[in-house]
Design a protein around this motif. Structure first.
Motif, PDB file in Angstrom:
ATOM      1  N   ASN A   1       0.847  -1.181   0.000  1.00 50.42           N
ATOM      2  CA  ASN A   1       0.000   0.000   0.000  1.00 50.42           C
ATOM      3  C   ASN A   1       0.890   1.241   0.000  1.00 50.42           C
ATOM      4  O   ASN A   1       1.892   1.320   0.720  1.00 50.42           O
ATOM      5  N   ALA A   2       0.541   2.236  -0.786  1.00 49.42           N
ATOM      6  CA  ALA A   2       1.352   3.460  -0.910  1.00 49.42           C
ATOM      7  C   ALA A   2       1.424   4.229   0.399  1.00 49.42           C
ATOM      8  O   ALA A   2       2.398   4.954   0.642  1.00 49.42           O
ATOM      9  N   TRP A   3       0.438   4.080   1.267  1.00 50.75           N
ATOM     10  CA  TRP A   3       0.455   4.813   2.526  1.00 50.75           C
ATOM     11  C   TRP A   3       1.577   4.349   3.449  1.00 50.75           C
ATOM     12  O   TRP A   3       2.076   5.121   4.268  1.00 50.75           O
ATOM     13  N   TRP A   4       2.009   3.094   3.327  1.00 53.77           N
ATOM     14  CA  TRP A   4       3.155   2.628   4.118  1.00 53.77           C
ATOM     15  C   TRP A   4       4.418   3.382   3.707  1.00 53.77           C
ATOM     16  O   TRP A   4       5.234   3.778   4.547  1.00 53.77           O
ATOM     17  N   LEU A   5       4.598   3.586   2.418  1.00 54.44           N
ATOM     18  CA  LEU A   5       5.778   4.303   1.932  1.00 54.44           C
ATOM     19  C   LEU A   5       5.727   5.780   2.323  1.00 54.44           C
ATOM     20  O   LEU A   5       6.744   6.376   2.702  1.00 54.44           O
ATOM     21  N   ILE A   6       4.538   6.376   2.238  1.00 53.82           N
ATOM     22  CA  ILE A   6       4.393   7.778   2.631  1.00 53.82           C
ATOM     23  C   ILE A   6       4.652   7.928   4.131  1.00 53.82           C
ATOM     24  O   ILE A   6       5.361   8.842   4.577  1.00 53.82           O
ATOM     25  N   GLY A   7       4.114   7.016   4.936  1.00 57.27           N
ATOM     26  CA  GLY A   7       4.336   7.057   6.377  1.00 57.27           C
ATOM     27  C   GLY A   7       5.796   6.860   6.743  1.00 57.27           C
ATOM     28  O   GLY A   7       6.319   7.525   7.643  1.00 57.27           O
ATOM     29  N   ALA A   8       6.484   5.957   6.041  1.00 56.51           N
ATOM     30  CA  ALA A   8       7.911   5.741   6.308  1.00 56.51           C
ATOM     31  C   ALA A   8       8.718   6.978   5.962  1.00 56.51           C
ATOM     32  O   ALA A   8       9.636   7.373   6.696  1.00 56.51           O
ATOM     33  N   PHE A   9       8.385   7.629   4.848  1.00 57.01           N
ATOM     34  CA  PHE A   9       9.081   8.856   4.472  1.00 57.01           C
ATOM     35  C   PHE A   9       8.883   9.935   5.522  1.00 57.01           C
ATOM     36  O   PHE A   9       9.840  10.609   5.927  1.00 57.01           O
ATOM     37  N   LEU A  10       7.642  10.110   5.984  1.00 57.00           N
ATOM     38  CA  LEU A  10       7.376  11.125   7.001  1.00 57.00           C
ATOM     39  C   LEU A  10       8.086  10.799   8.314  1.00 57.00           C
ATOM     40  O   LEU A  10       8.638  11.709   8.970  1.00 57.00           O
ATOM     41  N   ALA A  11       8.098   9.538   8.715  1.00 56.29           N
ATOM     42  CA  ALA A  11       8.759   9.159   9.965  1.00 56.29           C
ATOM     43  C   ALA A  11      10.264   9.424   9.900  1.00 56.29           C
ATOM     44  O   ALA A  11      10.846   9.968  10.849  1.00 56.29           O
ATOM     45  N   VAL A  12      10.902   9.082   8.789  1.00 58.58           N
ATOM     46  CA  VAL A  12      12.336   9.323   8.648  1.00 58.58           C
ATOM     47  C   VAL A  12      12.616  10.819   8.587  1.00 58.58           C
ATOM     48  O   VAL A  12      13.568  11.315   9.204  1.00 58.58           O
ATOM     49  N   SER A  13      11.782  11.569   7.879  1.00 59.62           N
ATOM     50  CA  SER A  13      11.986  13.019   7.781  1.00 59.62           C
ATOM     51  C   SER A  13      11.859  13.682   9.146  1.00 59.62           C
ATOM     52  O   SER A  13      12.684  14.519   9.517  1.00 59.62           O
ATOM     53  N   ILE A  14      10.835  13.314   9.898  1.00 60.52           N
ATOM     54  CA  ILE A  14      10.646  13.892  11.234  1.00 60.52           C
ATOM     55  C   ILE A  14      11.793  13.484  12.150  1.00 60.52           C
ATOM     56  O   ILE A  14      12.285  14.296  12.948  1.00 60.52           O
ATOM     57  N   GLY A  15      12.262  12.249  12.021  1.00 61.85           N
ATOM     58  CA  GLY A  15      13.405  11.800  12.826  1.00 61.85           C
ATOM     59  C   GLY A  15      14.667  12.583  12.514  1.00 61.85           C
ATOM     60  O   GLY A  15      15.411  12.966  13.418  1.00 61.85           O
ATOM     61  N   VAL A  16      14.935  12.838  11.241  1.00 59.27           N
ATOM     62  CA  VAL A  16      16.132  13.598  10.856  1.00 59.27           C
ATOM     63  C   VAL A  16      16.035  15.026  11.352  1.00 59.27           C
ATOM     64  O   VAL A  16      16.992  15.579  11.916  1.00 59.27           O
ATOM     65  N   VAL A  17      14.872  15.663  11.168  1.00 55.87           N
ATOM     66  CA  VAL A  17      14.704  17.040  11.645  1.00 55.87           C
ATOM     67  C   VAL A  17      14.826  17.081  13.166  1.00 55.87           C
ATOM     68  O   VAL A  17      15.433  17.992  13.744  1.00 55.87           O
ATOM     69  N   GLY A  18      14.270  16.066  13.848  1.00 57.49           N
ATOM     70  CA  GLY A  18      14.383  16.014  15.299  1.00 57.49           C
ATOM     71  C   GLY A  18      15.822  15.859  15.760  1.00 57.49           C
ATOM     72  O   GLY A  18      16.248  16.490  16.732  1.00 57.49           O
ATOM     73  N   LEU A  19      16.608  15.041  15.079  1.00 51.48           N
ATOM     74  CA  LEU A  19      18.016  14.877  15.447  1.00 51.48           C
ATOM     75  C   LEU A  19      18.842  16.116  15.116  1.00 51.48           C
ATOM     76  O   LEU A  19      19.848  16.389  15.785  1.00 51.48           O
ATOM     77  N   MET A  20      18.441  16.869  14.089  1.00 50.90           N
ATOM     78  CA  MET A  20      19.182  18.067  13.728  1.00 50.90           C
ATOM     79  C   MET A  20      19.029  19.175  14.767  1.00 50.90           C
ATOM     80  O   MET A  20      19.846  20.101  14.807  1.00 50.90           O
ATOM     81  N   THR A  21      17.994  19.086  15.625  1.00 55.04           N
ATOM     82  CA  THR A  21      17.843  20.118  16.666  1.00 55.04           C
ATOM     83  C   THR A  21      18.950  20.017  17.715  1.00 55.04           C
ATOM     84  O   THR A  21      19.162  20.974  18.456  1.00 55.04           O
ATOM     85  N   PHE A  22      19.638  18.888  17.779  1.00 61.52           N
ATOM     86  CA  PHE A  22      20.732  18.735  18.739  1.00 61.52           C
ATOM     87  C   PHE A  22      22.025  19.400  18.285  1.00 61.52           C
ATOM     88  O   PHE A  22      22.943  19.561  19.076  1.00 61.52           O
ATOM     89  N   PHE A  23      22.122  19.770  16.997  1.00 66.91           N
ATOM     90  CA  PHE A  23      23.328  20.396  16.473  1.00 66.91           C
ATOM     91  C   PHE A  23      23.096  21.900  16.374  1.00 66.91           C
ATOM     92  O   PHE A  23      22.147  22.348  15.747  1.00 66.91           O
ATOM     93  N   PRO A  24      23.988  22.685  16.969  1.00 65.87           N
ATOM     94  CA  PRO A  24      23.819  24.150  16.882  1.00 65.87           C
ATOM     95  C   PRO A  24      24.124  24.648  15.461  1.00 65.87           C
ATOM     96  O   PRO A  24      24.921  24.060  14.738  1.00 65.87           O
ATOM     97  N   SER A  25      23.465  25.729  15.087  1.00 67.05           N
ATOM     98  CA  SER A  25      23.671  26.257  13.743  1.00 67.05           C
ATOM     99  C   SER A  25      24.714  27.344  13.705  1.00 67.05           C
ATOM    100  O   SER A  25      25.236  27.816  14.635  1.00 67.05           O
TER     101      SER A  25
END
Length: 93
Positions: free
Chosen positions: A69-93
């Motif tokens: 189902n395409a929704w599994w792929l969309i959900g996986a993309f969103l989960a990885v994207s949110i995880g990457v953005v969440g981990l990037m908050t630990f690095f100062p800019s």
């Protein structure tokens, strides 16, 4: 004198060094009788099972025509994207 070693992944025997050869270019076998009758052999059919390939970590057999189902792929993309953005908050800019 030749030395033999076996590849641990395939079990294939590899020889290194000087190998004695016959006039026809074949490597003689120890204890081989010349002119002996060779047994009749037939090729063994190899069945290639794609589910048992060593390069596949997780694989399940699905019925023919099954699609993910395409929704599994969309959900996986969103989960990885949110995880990457969440981990990037630990690095100062």
């Amino acid at each position: 004198m030749s030395t033999a070693s076996s590849d641990p992944r395939t079990g294939q025997l590899s020889l290194t060094g000087h190998l004695p050869v016959t006039p026809t270019g074949q490597i003689p076998i120890v204890g081989q009788v010349t002119g002996g009758v060779r047994p009749a052999t037939a090729p063994i059919p190899v069945v290639d099972d794609p589910a048992r390939r060593p390069d596949v970590l997780l694989r399940r057999r699905m019925p023919p025509g099954h699609e993910v189902n395409a929704w599994w792929l969309i959900g996986a993309f969103l989960a990885v994207s949110i995880g990457v953005v969440g981990l990037m908050t630990f690095f100062p800019s």
